[in-house]
Design an enzyme around this catalytic site. Sequence first.
Site, PDB file in Angstrom:
ATOM      1  N   HIS A  38      -9.228  -3.505  -2.254  1.00 13.22           N
ATOM      2  CA  HIS A  38      -8.233  -2.832  -1.412  1.00 13.22           C
ATOM      3  C   HIS A  38      -8.655  -1.387  -1.141  1.00 13.22           C
ATOM      4  O   HIS A  38      -8.604  -0.906   0.004  1.00 13.22           O
ATOM      5  CB  HIS A  38      -6.868  -2.885  -2.118  1.00 13.22           C
ATOM      6  CG  HIS A  38      -5.755  -2.197  -1.378  1.00 13.22           C
ATOM      7  ND1 HIS A  38      -4.761  -2.895  -0.716  1.00 13.22           N
ATOM      8  CD2 HIS A  38      -5.467  -0.878  -1.187  1.00 13.22           C
ATOM      9  CE1 HIS A  38      -3.922  -2.023  -0.152  1.00 13.22           C
ATOM     10  NE2 HIS A  38      -4.324  -0.794  -0.432  1.00 13.22           N
ATOM     11  N   GLU A  39      -9.108  -0.689  -2.187  1.00 15.31           N
ATOM     12  CA  GLU A  39      -9.449   0.722  -2.015  1.00 15.31           C
ATOM     13  C   GLU A  39     -10.742   0.904  -1.217  1.00 15.31           C
ATOM     14  O   GLU A  39     -10.864   1.844  -0.435  1.00 15.31           O
ATOM     15  CB  GLU A  39      -9.542   1.410  -3.380  1.00 15.31           C
ATOM     16  CG  GLU A  39      -8.276   1.316  -4.245  1.00 15.31           C
ATOM     17  CD  GLU A  39      -6.972   1.665  -3.526  1.00 15.31           C
ATOM     18  OE1 GLU A  39      -7.001   2.469  -2.581  1.00 15.31           O
ATOM     19  OE2 GLU A  39      -5.930   1.099  -3.906  1.00 15.31           O
TER      20      GLU A  39
ATOM     21  N   HIS B 166      -9.967   0.855   2.322  1.00 13.41           N
ATOM     22  CA  HIS B 166      -9.496   2.166   2.807  1.00 13.41           C
ATOM     23  C   HIS B 166     -10.671   3.040   3.238  1.00 13.41           C
ATOM     24  O   HIS B 166     -10.622   3.711   4.274  1.00 13.41           O
ATOM     25  CB  HIS B 166      -8.718   2.903   1.708  1.00 13.41           C
ATOM     26  CG  HIS B 166      -7.258   2.571   1.650  1.00 13.41           C
ATOM     27  ND1 HIS B 166      -6.373   2.929   2.645  1.00 13.41           N
ATOM     28  CD2 HIS B 166      -6.512   1.935   0.716  1.00 13.41           C
ATOM     29  CE1 HIS B 166      -5.156   2.515   2.317  1.00 13.41           C
ATOM     30  NE2 HIS B 166      -5.212   1.912   1.155  1.00 13.41           N
TER      31      HIS B 166
ATOM     32  N   CYS C  58       0.850  -1.185   0.000  1.00 19.33           N
ATOM     33  CA  CYS C  58       0.000   0.000   0.000  1.00 19.33           C
ATOM     34  C   CYS C  58       0.884   1.233   0.000  1.00 19.33           C
ATOM     35  O   CYS C  58       1.903   1.272   0.686  1.00 19.33           O
ATOM     36  CB  CYS C  58      -0.891  -0.013   1.242  1.00 19.33           C
ATOM     37  SG  CYS C  58      -1.898   1.446   1.396  1.00 19.33           S
TER      38      CYS C  58
HETATM   39 ZN   LIG Z   1      -3.676   1.083   0.121  1.00 15.63          ZN
END
Ligand SMILES: [Zn+2]
Length: 136
Positions: A126-127, A130, A85
């Site tokens: 993944h985003e 976040h 990341c």
């Molecule tokens: Zn990330």
Amino acid sequence: MVKKIMHDPLFLAQKSVDATEADKQIVTDLLDTFRANLEHCVGMAANMIGVKKNIIVVAAGPFQFAMINPVITKKSGAYQTEEGCLSLKGVRPCTRYQEIEVDYLDQNFKKQHGKYTGWTAQIIQHEIDHCNGIVI
Ligand SMILES: [Zn+2]
């Protein structure tokens, strides 16, 4: 405008809220910042530029696109992998899904529904993590 990348783990651990059309400039800033960092990353979330809104940007081949208020509506094919990341050093293990379906708004705040597989699906997961305050 290209923004600085946020590394503060306490900030990144906070949940984002849904974006509205008043946040169009943030979408532009996030795409600008993403394009300035394409050598180092394949996706970004708005909190990585210090804005707690549910906006992500994703690389798909030579293109970059934004997804606003993305929600995964279906997922299948769990597998284990490792990810890095931009806001972290090193890689960490995580569980992802081979196929996902996502409800989101496009850059013009029009409702969209997409099916994604493989690498693109992994970036989106993944985003979206976040946006939920989860860093891998
Ligand atoms: Zn990330």
